[in-house]
Design an enzyme around this catalytic site. Structure first.
Site, PDB file in Angstrom:
ATOM      1  N   PHE A 165       0.457   7.082   8.180  1.00 54.33           N
ATOM      2  CA  PHE A 165       1.554   7.868   7.610  1.00 54.33           C
ATOM      3  C   PHE A 165       1.081   8.512   6.319  1.00 54.33           C
ATOM      4  O   PHE A 165       0.663   7.819   5.378  1.00 54.33           O
ATOM      5  CB  PHE A 165       2.779   6.974   7.372  1.00 54.33           C
ATOM      6  N   ALA A 215       2.628   7.392  -0.808  1.00 57.45           N
ATOM      7  CA  ALA A 215       3.842   6.577  -0.844  1.00 57.45           C
ATOM      8  C   ALA A 215       4.347   6.405  -2.281  1.00 57.45           C
ATOM      9  O   ALA A 215       5.532   6.622  -2.564  1.00 57.45           O
ATOM     10  CB  ALA A 215       3.580   5.224  -0.198  1.00 57.45           C
ATOM     11  N   ASN A 273       0.404   3.086   5.711  1.00 57.39           N
ATOM     12  CA  ASN A 273       0.853   4.126   4.778  1.00 57.39           C
ATOM     13  C   ASN A 273      -0.294   4.516   3.876  1.00 57.39           C
ATOM     14  O   ASN A 273      -1.052   3.654   3.431  1.00 57.39           O
ATOM     15  CB  ASN A 273       1.906   3.538   3.825  1.00 57.39           C
ATOM     16  N   CYS A 274      -0.402   5.798   3.529  1.00 59.57           N
ATOM     17  CA  CYS A 274      -1.306   6.171   2.444  1.00 59.57           C
ATOM     18  C   CYS A 274      -0.614   5.756   1.154  1.00 59.57           C
ATOM     19  O   CYS A 274       0.470   6.244   0.826  1.00 59.57           O
ATOM     20  CB  CYS A 274      -1.569   7.665   2.430  1.00 59.57           C
ATOM     21  N   VAL A 275      -1.235   4.845   0.419  1.00 60.99           N
ATOM     22  CA  VAL A 275      -0.558   4.259  -0.746  1.00 60.99           C
ATOM     23  C   VAL A 275      -0.263   5.304  -1.821  1.00 60.99           C
ATOM     24  O   VAL A 275       0.831   5.306  -2.403  1.00 60.99           O
ATOM     25  CB  VAL A 275      -1.328   3.034  -1.294  1.00 60.99           C
TER      26      VAL A 275
END
Lengths: 118, 140, 96
Positions: B51, B94, B89-91
């Site tokens: 994501f 996010a 998730n791409c931190v």
């Protein structure tokens, strides 16, 4: 190692698509992928000098494009047709990039293992 | 099920799915979900669902659609549970959008977190290695 | 042979026009989401006439377009399983 072509097609200011695309391009290069970059449509405006994104609340990520060659991203093409549309000349480019015909860009797209568009 | 062409039925392929579309207001994530379901039902492998950009909003456990609306967050977590699917998730994408894990909240001194624990916080490196190791990358 | 994946309306985004600038004659296009609405327009039908096109049946039925899309040999109506197959039958997928 894969050949990854990153195409930018959105304007530099007014959305964050290119910023996140640039992060992806640089990270791919640092993970030893063979990365090439294409600017087309309104994204050719990335090449314009003297931009100040911070005046409209954006981070000045544009300066980072100058670092593409440090990441061994040597193929940086600008769509000639789009540049013409926006009145942009190669002599004005604010970082190392080459004006390219539709044919050259087609060839790059065909040769890449993956093409991602931001 | 649609008639399958034999060579593709025998060979198992590995997919990486990238979701850039948000959880509400676009159908990209829904189509990514339907595509992922089909990939799995045809016996292929999904290395992970990554994501990125607005796609990280799909991981918010605080998504609360009305009962007659489709709950995409729940659909992703359900699919992940059923198939042991790796949702990442791409931190940085996010954090910028206010999607935090418990650890992110702690590190950034925030009072609350909202990312569901079915989604792992990862780096773009996971996307890059996922692309390198997969037969197909499909973005939504 | 590339599968070009378009997922926005031509009136909102020039993804499809950009794709058409670089597409090869052997490539195919998946018109997903509102991208498929352009098939109702004769000018777009003509622009796309030489390419193999895929449209998802769920996208068509959701929009009430089952009877309105042109009956054209270059348009294949597919489900998600066939979408997965199409991604494997092409060398790569570009989402514009």
């Amino acid at each position: 190692m894969k050949k990854v072509c990153v195409i930018f097609r959105h304007s530099p200011i007014g959305n964050t698509s290119s910023r996140e695309g640039l992060d992806f391009a640089m990270l791919s290069a640092s993970f030893e992928q063979e990365v090439s970059v294409v600017f087309t449509d309104e994204a050719v405006l990335h090449l314009l000098p003297e931009q100040q994104p911070e005046l409209v609340g954006s981070k000045d990520y544009l300066a980072t494009f100058k670092a593409l060659s440090l990441y061994d991203i040597d193929t940086v093409l600008v769509c000639q047709e789009s540049a013409k549309q926006f009145g942009l000349k190669e002599s004005e480019f604010n970082f190392e990039a080459e004006m390219a015909s539709v044919k050259q860009i087609q060839l790059l797209i065909q040769q890449a293992n993956e093409v991602v568009v931001y | 099920m649609a008639p399958l062409q034999e060579p593709f039925f025998i060979v198992m392929n590995k997919f990486i799915i990238q979701v850039n579309g948000t959880v509400y207001g676009s159908t990209a994530s829904f189509r990514a979900l339907r595509f992922t379901e089909s990939v799995l039902s045809l016996g292929h492998q999904v290395s992970h669902v990554f994501f990125y950009q607005d796609g990280v909003m799909n991981s918010s456990a605080l998504i609360c659609p009305a009962s007659d609306e489709h709950d995409l967050h729940r659909a992703w977590t359900k699919l992940a549970t059923e198939h042991n699917l790796h949702l990442v998730n791409c931190v940085s994408a996010a954090l910028r959008r206010g999607v935090l894990s418990a650890q992110d909240a702690n590190e950034n001194r925030k009072d609350a977190f909202n990312a569901s624990d079915k989604f792992t916080m990862g780096g773009l490196g996971e996307l890059v290695t996922g692309i390198e190791q997969s037969d197909r990358l499909i973005c939504f | 042979m590339i599968l070009h994946h378009i997922q926005s309306s031509v009136t909102a985004d020039n993804a499809l026009s950009t794709c058409l600038r670089y597409i090869d004659a052997q490539d195919s296009i998946l018109l997903a989401d509102d991208a498929l609405n352009c098939l109702l327009n004769t000018q777009w039908q003509q622009r796309l006439a030489d390419f193999k096109l895929y449209v998802l049946i769920e996208d068509i039925e959701a929009r009430g377009l089952s009877e309105r899309l042109p009956q054209s040999a270059n348009i294949s109506i597919i489900d998600y399983d066939q979408f997965v197959l199409a991604t494997l039958q092409h060398t790569k997928v570009i989402t514009w």
